[in-house]
Design a protein around this motif. Structure first.
Motif, mmCIF file in Angstrom:
data_model
loop_
_atom_site.group_PDB
_atom_site.id
_atom_site.type_symbol
_atom_site.label_atom_id
_atom_site.label_comp_id
_atom_site.label_asym_id
_atom_site.label_seq_id
_atom_site.Cartn_x
_atom_site.Cartn_y
_atom_site.Cartn_z
ATOM 1 N N GLY A 37 63.751 68.489 71.443
ATOM 2 C CA GLY A 37 64.255 68.641 72.874
ATOM 3 C C GLY A 37 62.871 68.578 74.001
ATOM 4 N N GLY A 38 63.322 68.358 75.280
ATOM 5 C CA GLY A 38 62.384 68.260 76.187
ATOM 6 C C GLY A 38 61.289 67.132 75.759
ATOM 7 N N GLN A 39 60.297 67.230 76.512
ATOM 8 C CA GLN A 39 59.276 66.096 76.220
ATOM 9 C C GLN A 39 57.805 66.629 75.347
ATOM 10 N N VAL A 40 57.761 66.179 74.193
ATOM 11 C CA VAL A 40 56.460 66.701 73.292
ATOM 12 C C VAL A 40 55.303 66.179 73.950
ATOM 13 N N LYS A 41 54.664 66.828 74.636
ATOM 14 C CA LYS A 41 53.304 66.354 75.120
ATOM 15 C C LYS A 41 52.151 66.997 74.637
ATOM 16 N N TRP A 42 52.232 67.905 73.725
ATOM 17 C CA TRP A 42 51.176 68.725 72.961
ATOM 18 C C TRP A 42 51.318 68.888 71.469
ATOM 19 N N LEU A 43 50.361 68.480 70.616
ATOM 20 C CA LEU A 43 50.346 68.854 69.480
ATOM 21 C C LEU A 43 49.024 69.237 68.813
ATOM 22 N N ALA A 44 49.183 70.436 67.889
ATOM 23 C CA ALA A 44 48.170 70.951 67.285
ATOM 24 C C ALA A 44 48.254 71.373 65.840
ATOM 25 N N PHE A 45 47.691 70.754 65.054
ATOM 26 C CA PHE A 45 47.565 71.206 63.710
ATOM 27 C C PHE A 45 46.742 72.512 63.438
ATOM 28 N N SER A 46 46.994 73.463 62.566
ATOM 29 C CA SER A 46 46.249 74.654 62.199
ATOM 30 C C SER A 46 45.020 74.197 61.563
ATOM 31 N N PRO A 47 43.852 74.681 61.477
ATOM 32 C CA PRO A 47 42.638 74.032 60.783
ATOM 33 C C PRO A 47 42.782 73.775 59.350
ATOM 34 N N HIS B 163 51.906 72.733 65.515
ATOM 35 C CA HIS B 163 52.505 73.131 66.496
ATOM 36 C C HIS B 163 52.853 72.192 67.654
ATOM 37 N N ALA B 164 54.080 72.357 68.217
ATOM 38 C CA ALA B 164 54.157 71.456 69.118
ATOM 39 C C ALA B 164 55.015 72.009 70.302
ATOM 40 N N ALA B 165 54.654 71.317 71.662
ATOM 41 C CA ALA B 165 55.148 71.856 72.847
ATOM 42 C C ALA B 165 55.100 70.888 74.002
#
Length: 135
Positions: A31-41, A47-49
């Protein structure tokens, strides 16, 4: 983290995991617009936001959703994962008119460890792996 996978967020709210050769192990609609992604090390979590969407944790291997934080009135302007923390610069959508904050989260539960008021901040930056340089 190892360069073998690529995570992609889209303006129509999808999170995709891609592998070499074009394989697509999983895809989820957030949902929304997914602009940020971060893998755990360690590569175990993704993680998506983004715009008008919560911060969502996924099992990087299966795509199974994990913890989520926030709602459709939340905007995330920066997302960064370290071994033991997830840093997110968040605010409310423009209609809610709230000041920004940097959330320091437990990456597994997305529970807040610390909340830093940051009315002028839009990004978080690391100097070295795992060391917060500034917000």
């Amino acid at each position: 983290p190892d360069g073998a996978r690529l995570a992609v967020g889209t303006d129509d709210g999808r999170v995709l995991l891609l592998e070499p050769g074009g394989a697509r192990p999983w895809e989820r609609r957030q949902g929304g617009q997914v602009k940020w992604l971060a893998f755990s090390p360690d590569g175990a979590r993704l993680h998506a936001a983004g715009h008008a969407t919560p911060i969502q944790a996924y099992d990087a291997a299966t795509g199974a959703p994990g913890a989520a934080l926030g709602g459709s009135d939340q905007d995330t302007w920066g997302l960064l994962a370290t071994a033991d923390r997830l840093y997110a610069t968040v605010g409310q959508t423009p209609t809610a008119n709230a000041a920004a904050q940097v959330l320091v989260l437990d990456p597994r539960t997305l529970e807040a460890v610390e909340v830093l008021p940051a009315p002028e901040v839009e990004k978080v930056v690391l100097a070295r792996p795992g060391e917060l340089l500034g917000v």
